[in-house]
Design a protein around this motif. Structure first.
Motif, PDB file in Angstrom:
ATOM      1  N   VAL A 110      -4.251   1.178 -10.912  1.00 41.79           N
ATOM      2  CA  VAL A 110      -5.433   0.383 -10.596  1.00 41.79           C
ATOM      3  C   VAL A 110      -5.416  -0.926 -11.398  1.00 41.79           C
ATOM      4  N   ARG A 111      -5.065  -0.809 -12.687  1.00 41.61           N
ATOM      5  CA  ARG A 111      -5.016  -2.032 -13.505  1.00 41.61           C
ATOM      6  C   ARG A 111      -3.957  -2.990 -12.992  1.00 41.61           C
ATOM      7  N   ALA A 112      -2.828  -2.444 -12.567  1.00 39.80           N
ATOM      8  CA  ALA A 112      -1.761  -3.299 -12.049  1.00 39.80           C
ATOM      9  C   ALA A 112      -2.201  -3.984 -10.764  1.00 39.80           C
ATOM     10  N   ALA A 113      -2.880  -3.228  -9.895  1.00 43.81           N
ATOM     11  CA  ALA A 113      -3.365  -3.821  -8.645  1.00 43.81           C
ATOM     12  C   ALA A 113      -4.398  -4.900  -8.939  1.00 43.81           C
ATOM     13  N   LEU A 114      -5.257  -4.624  -9.888  1.00 45.48           N
ATOM     14  CA  LEU A 114      -6.277  -5.606 -10.272  1.00 45.48           C
ATOM     15  C   LEU A 114      -5.620  -6.887 -10.782  1.00 45.48           C
ATOM     16  N   ALA A 115      -4.589  -6.708 -11.568  1.00 46.04           N
ATOM     17  CA  ALA A 115      -3.921  -7.873 -12.161  1.00 46.04           C
ATOM     18  C   ALA A 115      -3.240  -8.746 -11.109  1.00 46.04           C
ATOM     19  N   ARG A 116      -2.951  -8.176  -9.965  1.00 46.82           N
ATOM     20  CA  ARG A 116      -2.289  -8.970  -8.911  1.00 46.82           C
ATOM     21  C   ARG A 116      -3.293  -9.790  -8.098  1.00 46.82           C
ATOM     22  N   LEU A 117      -4.573  -9.535  -8.277  1.00 48.64           N
ATOM     23  CA  LEU A 117      -5.589 -10.280  -7.521  1.00 48.64           C
ATOM     24  C   LEU A 117      -5.807 -11.656  -8.140  1.00 48.64           C
ATOM     25  N   PRO A 118      -6.366 -12.583  -7.345  1.00 53.83           N
ATOM     26  CA  PRO A 118      -6.746 -13.876  -7.926  1.00 53.83           C
ATOM     27  C   PRO A 118      -7.750 -13.673  -9.069  1.00 53.83           C
ATOM     28  N   ARG A 155     -15.785  -8.992  -1.130  1.00 53.63           N
ATOM     29  CA  ARG A 155     -14.450  -9.517  -0.788  1.00 53.63           C
ATOM     30  C   ARG A 155     -13.408  -9.052  -1.809  1.00 53.63           C
ATOM     31  N   ALA A 156     -13.799  -9.091  -3.051  1.00 58.06           N
ATOM     32  CA  ALA A 156     -12.846  -8.683  -4.100  1.00 58.06           C
ATOM     33  C   ALA A 156     -12.500  -7.201  -3.960  1.00 58.06           C
ATOM     34  N   ARG A 157     -13.509  -6.390  -3.662  1.00 61.35           N
ATOM     35  CA  ARG A 157     -13.239  -4.958  -3.472  1.00 61.35           C
ATOM     36  C   ARG A 157     -12.288  -4.747  -2.293  1.00 61.35           C
ATOM     37  N   ALA A 158     -12.509  -5.510  -1.222  1.00 63.32           N
ATOM     38  CA  ALA A 158     -11.648  -5.364  -0.047  1.00 63.32           C
ATOM     39  C   ALA A 158     -10.205  -5.728  -0.401  1.00 63.32           C
ATOM     40  N   ARG A 159     -10.062  -6.773  -1.175  1.00 65.48           N
ATOM     41  CA  ARG A 159      -8.702  -7.190  -1.567  1.00 65.48           C
ATOM     42  C   ARG A 159      -8.063  -6.159  -2.496  1.00 65.48           C
ATOM     43  N   LEU A 160      -8.854  -5.611  -3.389  1.00 63.16           N
ATOM     44  CA  LEU A 160      -8.304  -4.593  -4.287  1.00 63.16           C
ATOM     45  C   LEU A 160      -7.898  -3.343  -3.504  1.00 63.16           C
ATOM     46  N   ARG A 161      -8.762  -2.955  -2.579  1.00 64.39           N
ATOM     47  CA  ARG A 161      -8.457  -1.777  -1.745  1.00 64.39           C
ATOM     48  C   ARG A 161      -7.145  -2.004  -1.003  1.00 64.39           C
TER      49      ARG A 161
END
Lengths: 172, 278
Positions: A110-118, A155-161
């Motif tokens: 989850v942290r890795a996925a979060l880190a890939r977001l803007p 929007r951020a949740r959608a991108r993280l998902r």
């Protein structure tokens, strides 16, 4: 009790109540205990100087304090070079008292996925889930309207998902 | 039926579990911090007390029981700008007193700690272009460094990035920062030598690290310094784990290589080591 004394008492109460959360906000973003302690001390100094501006409502006061921490962070991680004894003690205490937390594979993913977001997506997700702020508080910290904050969070949740799904998809 | 809210809640719960930073209970540390900020000597962006530089440069000041020579201010540094003409407003014992000389205390009986401690050295505006020359002039260049780093690199590490608003700090605080950064360099060398099993290099690095750290002793409060002294003794006894843990928490040079110092790196054994040291 004078106005000044009331303000001083209120700062004392708020810092002791919300201090760990403000410190947590800084620690999550610097990733470094020493810098978080330095920045927290600076944030505290600013809160103290501007204590007359503290909102009366506690929820708003927390968002206001997080906002001060955010500005302190934005103004330069190394704004203070002075090694203050209390800051060092705070840093030491953080090291001692921070328990092992969130190191499972899922958490790492989850942290890795979060880190890939803007960065703006990361920030709104962290404010919501990690800093535990309400929608109105998130809006206050980011300086945007509550509807805009909700939209940004959605929007951020959608991108993280999506990011989590992409990484979870079986590889061929 | 799964709703959007359920999905959002599930994602939020996932994120919450991934939070690398649980909020610690710091009440007993926050109380003196609040007291410090509430004290008359709390730091301001523009310190109030101004002492003529020429007069101050001739003074000597007492800090933590030791007499410390006033900083030598080079003509070049003065001419280059960056000095604010003001001084850190520390006190002899680092505490705040009333007009009668009594130590001011909070309702809880804690003494108000002067924000500058015992520091009364000249203040430097780190946002001034001349600050770099001042920092370079403050570096204790007679002190030995590991062969992979120079004092100019230490100075560069301490000098704020251009375009930032780094604020004002004291010359003595900068001097301590330079020493801390030098100690960090020796700490890296110690870890490398210890890992390689090079006992001679371990001894050299230990002397460099402990020497630089001990030179900062007067800048620590007694309680924190006792923790440093314990660490020095642990490392003298060959405790590589304690050294590594300390480096991962704080070391400037290790941080530059990335991934070290993140709160996530703190684990139970580390916490225990930290508790042991403090």
């Amino acid at each position: 009790m004078s106005v000044q004394a009331r303000e001083a008492d209120r700062v004392t109460v708020l810092v002791r109540r919300f201090g760990p959360r403000v410190l947590g906000y800084l620690a999550r973003r610097t990733g470094h205990r020493e810098e978080a302690a330095d920045l927290f001390s600076q944030t505290l100094a600013t809160v103290w100087r501007r204590r007359a501006d503290l909102p009366d409502d506690d929820d708003e006061a927390l968002a206001w304090m997080i906002g001060v921490a955010r500005m302190t962070l934005a103004n330069g991680v190394r704004a203070s070079r002075r090694r203050d004894a209390l800051v060092r003690r705070l840093r030491d205490e953080i090291v001692v008292r921070t328990a092992h937390h969130g190191t499972s594979d899922v958490s790492e993913r989850v942290r890795a996925a979060l880190a890939r977001l803007p960065e703006h997506d990361q920030e709104v997700l962290r404010l919501d889930a990690w800093d535990g702020l309400t929608g109105d508080q998130v809006a206050q910290v980011l300086g945007i309207s509550a509807p805009a904050a909700r939209q940004r969070l959605a929007r951020a949740r959608a991108r993280l998902r999506k990011e989590l799904e992409v990484r979870d998809a079986p590889r061929r | 039926m799964t709703t959007d809210r359920d999905v959002d809640d599930e994602l939020r719960a996932l994120l919450m579990r991934a939070d690398p930073w649980p909020d610690p209970d710091l009440d007993d540390v926050l109380a003196p911090l609040v007291a410090r900020e509430a004290s008359p000597g709390a730091p301001q962006r523009a310190p109030q007390r101004v002492v003529p530089l020429a007069g101050r440069a001739r003074e000597r000041w007492v800090g933590a029981g030791a007499v410390v020579a006033a900083l030598a201010l080079s003509a070049g540094a003065l001419a280059s700008g960056g000095w604010t003409g003001e001084y850190a407003t520390g006190t002899v014992d680092g505490l705040v007193r009333d007009a009668d000389g009594n130590v001011l205390r909070t309702d809880e009986g804690l003494p108000y700690v002067n924000a500058w401690g015992t520091d009364t050295s000249p203040l430097v505006d780190l946002g001034d272009p001349g600050a770099a020359a001042i920092i370079a002039g403050l570096a204790p260049r007679d002190r030995t460094l590991p062969d992979w780093v120079t004092w100019d690199e230490i100075v560069a590490a301490v000098t704020p990035d251009p375009g930032t608003d780094p604020g004002v700090t004291s010359a003595d605080g900068l001097r301590m920062w330079l020493l801390f950064t030098a100690a960090d360099a020796w700490q890296v060398s110690w870890l490398e030598a210890w890992t390689a099993g090079d006992e001679a290099a371990v001894a050299v690095a230990f002397d460099g690290w402990s020497g630089a750290l001990e030179a900062t002793a007067r800048s620590w409060d007694p309680e924190s310094w006792q923790g440093r002294e314990r660490l020095i003794e642990q490392v003298r006894g060959g405790d590589g784990a304690a050294m590594r843990y300390d480096a991962e928490a704080n070391n400037h040079w290790l941080r530059r290589t990335g991934g070290v110092g993140d709160p996530r790196t703190v684990d139970e054994s580390g916490a225990a080591a930290g508790a042991e040291r403090s």
